[in-house]
Write an enzyme that holds these catalytic residues in place. Sequence first.
Site, PDB file in Angstrom:
ATOM      1  N   HIS A  75      92.864  30.668  21.326  1.00  0.00           N
ATOM      2  CA  HIS A  75      93.580  29.145  20.485  1.00  0.00           C
ATOM      3  C   HIS A  75      93.271  29.864  19.544  1.00  0.00           C
ATOM      4  CE1 HIS A  75      89.129  29.213  19.774  1.00  0.00           C
ATOM      5  NE2 HIS A  75      88.885  29.453  20.700  1.00  0.00           N
ATOM      6  N   ASP A  77      92.470  28.057  16.381  1.00  0.00           N
ATOM      7  CA  ASP A  77      91.379  27.175  16.061  1.00  0.00           C
ATOM      8  C   ASP A  77      90.068  27.621  15.977  1.00  0.00           C
ATOM      9  OD1 ASP A  77      92.289  26.533  18.427  1.00  0.00           O
ATOM     10  OD2 ASP A  77      90.440  24.142  17.996  1.00  0.00           O
ATOM     11  N   GLU A 139      91.925  23.883  20.866  1.00  0.00           N
ATOM     12  CA  GLU A 139      91.015  24.016  21.537  1.00  0.00           C
ATOM     13  C   GLU A 139      89.590  23.631  22.078  1.00  0.00           C
ATOM     14  OE1 GLU A 139      88.527  26.320  24.177  1.00  0.00           O
ATOM     15  OE2 GLU A 139      88.533  26.755  22.408  1.00  0.00           O
ATOM     16  N   HIS A 361      80.606  30.745  17.813  1.00  0.00           N
ATOM     17  CA  HIS A 361      79.782  29.177  17.152  1.00  0.00           C
ATOM     18  C   HIS A 361      78.936  29.258  16.263  1.00  0.00           C
ATOM     19  CE1 HIS A 361      81.896  26.730  20.654  1.00  0.00           C
ATOM     20  NE2 HIS A 361      83.189  27.829  19.841  1.00  0.00           N
TER      21      HIS A 361
END
Length: 392
Positions: A75, A77, A139, A361
Amino acid sequence: MVYTDTRKTLEILEALVAFDTTSYRSNLDLIDYISGYLAEFGISSHRIFNEEKSKANLLATIGSGDRGGILLSGHTDVVPVTGQDWVTDPFKLSIAEGRAYGRGTCDMKGFIACALAAVPDMCRANLAVPIHFAFSYDEEIGCAGVGSMINLMKSNGLNIEACIIGEPSSMKPVTAHTGKSVFKCQFYGTPMHSSLAPEGVNAIAFAGDVIHHLNSLEQAAKSFTITDERFKHPHPTLNIGKISGGKAVNIVAEYCEFDVEYRYPPGSEADYLLNQLPEIIRTAAHEPMNAKSPSASASCQQTVAYPAFKSDFNSPASLFARRLTGSNTDIAVNYGTEAGLFQQSGYSSVVCGPGSIEQAHQPNEFIDLSELSKCDAFMSALIAELSLVEVG
Ligand SMILES: [Zn+2]
């Protein structure tokens, strides 16, 4: 065996990280970059846009052949950096202490960089079966973008032996993960000075009643326990992770909303909350609220849904990833990926990518350079394996 130069990977990673592709932004500049890069090698890219034409998936194929190819999925993003304490600029790759820092280095532009860096070798290799790239958008907001690409793959009859979803797994094959659905519940009451509280409809109070029901629903969901020791919680779980509402203690709350997440292991009940929630909202909130005031109401809507993933230990994708990595693992993880969606559409899938999910993250997200090397070696082994098919 052909070895890819890790410097090339880092050069591409630097370019990828520099595009701020936080999910709420467009990814088109990054897609243009990838498509321009592929064009240098004579590879055409197919873009599958979202409705607003602000984002796109990219599907590209290297080589040809009727036999099933290998699909590398990533992904494009990344999650927001807002509110996070970064030491370096998150959109500028910085290398220190054997690590490459930057948003998306680990999740999961590192994998995409390795795949792209291997393109020259893929082109030279005279592949017996094709290698496909499937790079998606959205995603990170619940695997929301990849669906249109999978639909296109299916309608084009794309023949795929194995999908490698390169989410961070420290290059260990992952064959199962949980599925998830998220609902937003909204409560519209009627405001009133609190001295007249009995005459208003308190949105917070009714939201509370629904939450009370959800707590007992979570207990009941334990009846859907599966026997798979790899999952710490082998049954569906609920989490009300966010709530807001009301303006002041002396005003009957006009509005309240909360988000509830339902997570479940593969083989458990996927639609329990989906089936139960509308009825709970109706009986515990909407009807009693509406009876007190015709303008008061409550409703819920699903905002995220992706399926759980389970691939057989001896599935083509699992066998392929185990052979290439030399890692004979059969790991289950608690994070979600697009693997469940590929698998659900009939494509044998496995999660295997560089970096640790622990860094995903996070502020100061990084990927170990050794992980990038491992992934580069994986790409080289993949090319060697697919070239060998023709020889054999
Ligand atoms: Zn990811």
